[in-house]
Scaffold this motif. Structure first.
Motif, PDB file in Angstrom:
ATOM      1  N   ALA A  52       0.813  -1.214   0.000  1.00 29.52           N
ATOM      2  CA  ALA A  52       0.000   0.000   0.000  1.00 29.52           C
ATOM      3  C   ALA A  52       0.844   1.260   0.000  1.00 29.52           C
ATOM      4  N   LEU A  53       1.948   1.247   0.741  1.00 30.03           N
ATOM      5  CA  LEU A  53       2.860   2.381   0.766  1.00 30.03           C
ATOM      6  C   LEU A  53       4.283   1.885   0.547  1.00 30.03           C
ATOM      7  N   PRO A  54       5.130   2.684  -0.070  1.00 27.51           N
ATOM      8  CA  PRO A  54       6.504   2.235  -0.384  1.00 27.51           C
ATOM      9  C   PRO A  54       7.425   2.309   0.819  1.00 27.51           C
ATOM     10  N   LEU A  55       7.140   1.520   1.844  1.00 21.94           N
ATOM     11  CA  LEU A  55       7.919   1.506   3.077  1.00 21.94           C
ATOM     12  C   LEU A  55       8.360   0.088   3.394  1.00 21.94           C
ATOM     13  N   VAL A  56       9.500  -0.032   4.059  1.00 22.26           N
ATOM     14  CA  VAL A  56       9.974  -1.320   4.560  1.00 22.26           C
ATOM     15  C   VAL A  56      10.357  -1.137   6.028  1.00 22.26           C
ATOM     16  N   THR A  57       9.813  -1.994   6.880  1.00 18.47           N
ATOM     17  CA  THR A  57      10.125  -1.980   8.308  1.00 18.47           C
ATOM     18  C   THR A  57      10.735  -3.318   8.691  1.00 18.47           C
ATOM     19  N   MET A  58      11.853  -3.263   9.400  1.00 13.15           N
ATOM     20  CA  MET A  58      12.520  -4.477   9.880  1.00 13.15           C
ATOM     21  C   MET A  58      12.731  -4.373  11.382  1.00 13.15           C
ATOM     22  N   GLN A  59      12.376  -5.430  12.081  1.00  8.38           N
ATOM     23  CA  GLN A  59      12.683  -5.567  13.503  1.00  8.38           C
ATOM     24  C   GLN A  59      13.530  -6.829  13.664  1.00  8.38           C
ATOM     25  N   GLY A 376      -9.851  -9.324  21.110  1.00  8.18           N
ATOM     26  CA  GLY A 376     -10.036  -8.106  20.328  1.00  8.18           C
ATOM     27  C   GLY A 376      -8.876  -7.144  20.407  1.00  8.18           C
ATOM     28  N   SER A 377      -8.280  -7.000  21.581  1.00  4.74           N
ATOM     29  CA  SER A 377      -7.204  -6.019  21.753  1.00  4.74           C
ATOM     30  C   SER A 377      -5.964  -6.404  20.975  1.00  4.74           C
ATOM     31  N   PHE A 378      -5.725  -7.692  20.812  1.00  6.01           N
ATOM     32  CA  PHE A 378      -4.546  -8.127  20.060  1.00  6.01           C
ATOM     33  C   PHE A 378      -4.620  -7.625  18.623  1.00  6.01           C
ATOM     34  N   ALA A 379      -5.778  -7.783  17.981  1.00  3.47           N
ATOM     35  CA  ALA A 379      -5.939  -7.317  16.609  1.00  3.47           C
ATOM     36  C   ALA A 379      -5.829  -5.803  16.531  1.00  3.47           C
ATOM     37  N   LEU A 380      -6.411  -5.098  17.500  1.00  5.85           N
ATOM     38  CA  LEU A 380      -6.377  -3.637  17.477  1.00  5.85           C
ATOM     39  C   LEU A 380      -4.961  -3.098  17.630  1.00  5.85           C
ATOM     40  N   ASN A 381      -4.113  -3.845  18.312  1.00  2.73           N
ATOM     41  CA  ASN A 381      -2.732  -3.388  18.510  1.00  2.73           C
ATOM     42  C   ASN A 381      -1.854  -3.586  17.270  1.00  2.73           C
ATOM     43  N   LEU A 382      -2.332  -4.342  16.308  1.00  2.00           N
ATOM     44  CA  LEU A 382      -1.567  -4.543  15.071  1.00  2.00           C
ATOM     45  C   LEU A 382      -1.966  -3.461  14.070  1.00  2.00           C
ATOM     46  N   ASP A 383      -1.641  -2.208  14.394  1.00  2.16           N
ATOM     47  CA  ASP A 383      -2.166  -1.090  13.618  1.00  2.16           C
ATOM     48  C   ASP A 383      -1.110  -0.355  12.801  1.00  2.16           C
ATOM     49  N   THR A 384       0.153  -0.771  12.867  1.00  2.00           N
ATOM     50  CA  THR A 384       1.210  -0.163  12.054  1.00  2.00           C
ATOM     51  C   THR A 384       2.169  -1.252  11.612  1.00  2.00           C
ATOM     52  N   SER A 385       2.985  -0.930  10.623  1.00  2.00           N
ATOM     53  CA  SER A 385       3.985  -1.906  10.187  1.00  2.00           C
ATOM     54  C   SER A 385       4.941  -2.239  11.318  1.00  2.00           C
ATOM     55  N   SER A 387       4.310  -2.251  14.617  1.00  2.00           N
ATOM     56  CA  SER A 387       3.687  -3.113  15.623  1.00  2.00           C
ATOM     57  C   SER A 387       3.539  -4.542  15.110  1.00  2.00           C
ATOM     58  N   ILE A 388       3.262  -4.690  13.812  1.00  2.00           N
ATOM     59  CA  ILE A 388       3.171  -6.039  13.242  1.00  2.00           C
ATOM     60  C   ILE A 388       4.545  -6.710  13.255  1.00  2.00           C
ATOM     61  N   ALA A 389       5.573  -5.975  12.847  1.00  2.00           N
ATOM     62  CA  ALA A 389       6.927  -6.543  12.869  1.00  2.00           C
ATOM     63  C   ALA A 389       7.344  -6.905  14.289  1.00  2.00           C
ATOM     64  N   SER A 390       7.005  -6.055  15.260  1.00  2.27           N
ATOM     65  CA  SER A 390       7.344  -6.343  16.660  1.00  2.27           C
ATOM     66  C   SER A 390       6.662  -7.615  17.137  1.00  2.27           C
ATOM     67  N   ALA A 391       5.378  -7.778  16.773  1.00  2.00           N
ATOM     68  CA  ALA A 391       4.661  -8.983  17.173  1.00  2.00           C
ATOM     69  C   ALA A 391       5.289 -10.225  16.556  1.00  2.00           C
ATOM     70  N   LEU A 392       5.631 -10.154  15.279  1.00  5.96           N
ATOM     71  CA  LEU A 392       6.251 -11.306  14.619  1.00  5.96           C
ATOM     72  C   LEU A 392       7.599 -11.644  15.243  1.00  5.96           C
ATOM     73  N   LEU A 393       8.355 -10.601  15.606  1.00  5.27           N
ATOM     74  CA  LEU A 393       9.652 -10.842  16.236  1.00  5.27           C
ATOM     75  C   LEU A 393       9.480 -11.521  17.588  1.00  5.27           C
ATOM     76  N   GLN A 394       8.535 -11.046  18.393  1.00  7.66           N
ATOM     77  CA  GLN A 394       8.332 -11.638  19.714  1.00  7.66           C
ATOM     78  C   GLN A 394       7.857 -13.084  19.615  1.00  7.66           C
ATOM     79  N   ILE A 395       7.008 -13.367  18.656  1.00  4.27           N
ATOM     80  CA  ILE A 395       6.542 -14.737  18.463  1.00  4.27           C
ATOM     81  C   ILE A 395       7.723 -15.654  18.139  1.00  4.27           C
ATOM     82  N   GLN A 396       8.670 -15.146  17.342  1.00  4.90           N
ATOM     83  CA  GLN A 396       9.866 -15.944  17.046  1.00  4.90           C
ATOM     84  C   GLN A 396      10.726 -16.135  18.290  1.00  4.90           C
TER      85      GLN A 396
END
Length: 448
Positions: A52-59, A376-385, A387-396
């Motif tokens: 959607a936007l030309p951005l790359v986020t890495m955690q 519900g709060s878990f989905a609401l917290n995934l509101d930016t690239s 926060s999503i990258a942070s969640a994926l990193l923590q899961i790993q």
């Protein structure tokens, strides 16, 4: 300790991006696939493509963190992380930051007890430059004398502020008492004495031992495909050593349970940290404990502690707790602040409410509401690239599996009332270690 950012040109664009990711988080997980990619050099990462936007986020994170500080020199990890963007390769600090700012590249580093972690965010058109700069920061930090002393001065300032901050002092004293003679008991930021003794050789030795490919986890979100992401990963991390040289850290449970530490400080309110044994993240009872913890102290305005301590008695403005899981420990930790002459009453109410939950467990209605909120709060917290990258990193880092987001709601739904009651007793039916900083009476006492 410090943060560098340079995104003024498209700051306004983050608003539609946040809305987009909020929508994506609400749709079924398989509509936003997480790709496991392996770079040509064999480095694994998780990727979520978003065009959607030309951005790359890495955690990313290297396991080790402050637990790898030398025993007599706490603060090395924090010191080192504060210097990674203060010049690298043939670029001194000024030149390095000019390169970051000229291309609107955001780079951050920080250290915790278990990991040294970082983030990178860049416009897609600048990702090659961003990758080159991050590679230099990780593989060729300069540790120039001027930068070292400037960051040392910043650490000194932070530590002096901590020495008069009741909340920070209460936390420091709690961890020191709970984990004596263990890396988790040492202050992550060090002390005035230890930071003064840290030299460039300590910083270089730490980076050499900890920054390696085998203890690295990576999450990427944004406008990049798997092949390009793999090449970017190798460019950044490929020159790091294959294996870290980590000192072993033993598993530990909090000690001094049943004791109360009083630290005198002339401040209007007394700050309190209380806690005991938690439940490990991979324990089969963790999700039930997570739900119970939310009911007791995790719900900002709905928890039992909030209702009993604040709403009914007006003893504190806020009170709460959470499960804290580390690689080699699990803690159930809470905090509050109250008037100095109300410390005893506040602790009594907290203790009674925790005991009541341990004995009877939650009600069916409490369990139902907690489940709905936590899903519900878990989905609401995934509101930016980010926060999503942070969640994926923590899961790993928690080793939960790439399908964890798909399974999470089902794991919460599977917690029965009997489970919650059984785990409430397991989690809460024990003594706490309490640390109080304020206008207290006496030094170290024993809690009945």
């Amino acid at each position: 300790m410090k943060r560098r950012a340079a995104f003024p040109a498209w700051r306004a664009a983050l608003l539609p991006l946040a809305g987009l990711f909020l929508w994506l988080a609400a749709v079924p997980a398989n509509a936003v696939p997480i790709e496991r990619i392996v770079s040509p050099l064999g480095i694994e990462a998780w990727l979520v493509r978003e065009l959607a936007l030309p951005l790359v986020t890495m955690q990313y994170a290297f396991r080790g963190g402050a637990s790898q500080d030398p025993a007599g020199k706490p603060g090395v990890s924090t010191f080192a992380s504060g210097l990674l963007d203060e010049g690298a390769g043939n670029l001194d600090s000024k030149a390095f930051h000019e390169r970051l700012e000229s291309r609107a590249i955001e780079m951050r580093f920080s250290s915790g007890r278990d990991v040294l972690q970082g983030s990178l965010r860049t416009l897609s058109e600048n990702r090659d430059e961003a990758a080159n700069l991050l590679r230099l920061a990780l593989t060729a930090p300069r540790f120039d004398a001027t930068a070292v002393e400037r960051v040392r001065g910043q650490l000194f300032s932070d530590l002096r502020r901590e020495s008069t901050n009741p909340r920070a002092l209460a936390s420091l004293r709690w961890w020191a008492a709970a984990f004596p003679n263990h890396p988790y008991g040492r202050p992550v930021n060090g002390t005035l004495e230890s930071v003064a003794q840290i030299g460039v050789e300590d910083l270089r030795a730490y980076i050499k031992r900890v920054l390696a490919r085998d203890n690295l986890k990576i999450a990427i979100v944004g406008d990049i495909d798997a092949v390009t992401a793999g090449a970017m990963i190798d460019r950044i991390f490929g020159a790091l050593p294959a294996k870290a040289e980590l000192a072993p850290v033993s598993y530990a449970e909090p000690q001094a349970l049943g004791r109360r530490i009083d630290v005198k400080l002339d401040v209007p309110q007394a700050n309190i940290v209380f806690g005991g044994v938690g439940i490990a993240r991979k324990d089969p009872d963790f999700m039930a404990a997570y739900v119970v913890d939310h009911i007791v102290g995790g719900g900002t305005f709905s928890s039992r502690l909030y209702n009993e301590v604040r709403e009914k008695r007006g003893l504190a403005y806020s009170v709460g707790g959470s499960l804290v899981w580390l690689h080699n420990a699990a803690v159930n930790l809470g905090s509050t602040a109250t008037r100095s002459n109300k410390v005893g009453e506040t602790l009594q109410v907290i203790d009674e409410e925790i005991r009541r939950m341990a004995e009877s467990g939650p009600t069916a209605e409490e369990l139902k509401k907690a489940k709905a909120y936590l899903k519900g709060s878990f989905a609401l917290n995934l509101d930016t690239s980010r926060s999503i990258a942070s969640a994926l990193l923590q899961i790993q880092l928690d080793d939960l599996g790439i399908d964890y987001i798909d399974k999470r709601n089902a794991l919460i739904d599977a917690v029965t009332l009997d489970d919650a009651k059984r785990v409430a007793k397991r989690l809460l039916d024990g003594k706490m270690l309490v640390s109080v900083v304020g206008r207290t009476q006496g030094g170290l006492t024993t809690q009945n």
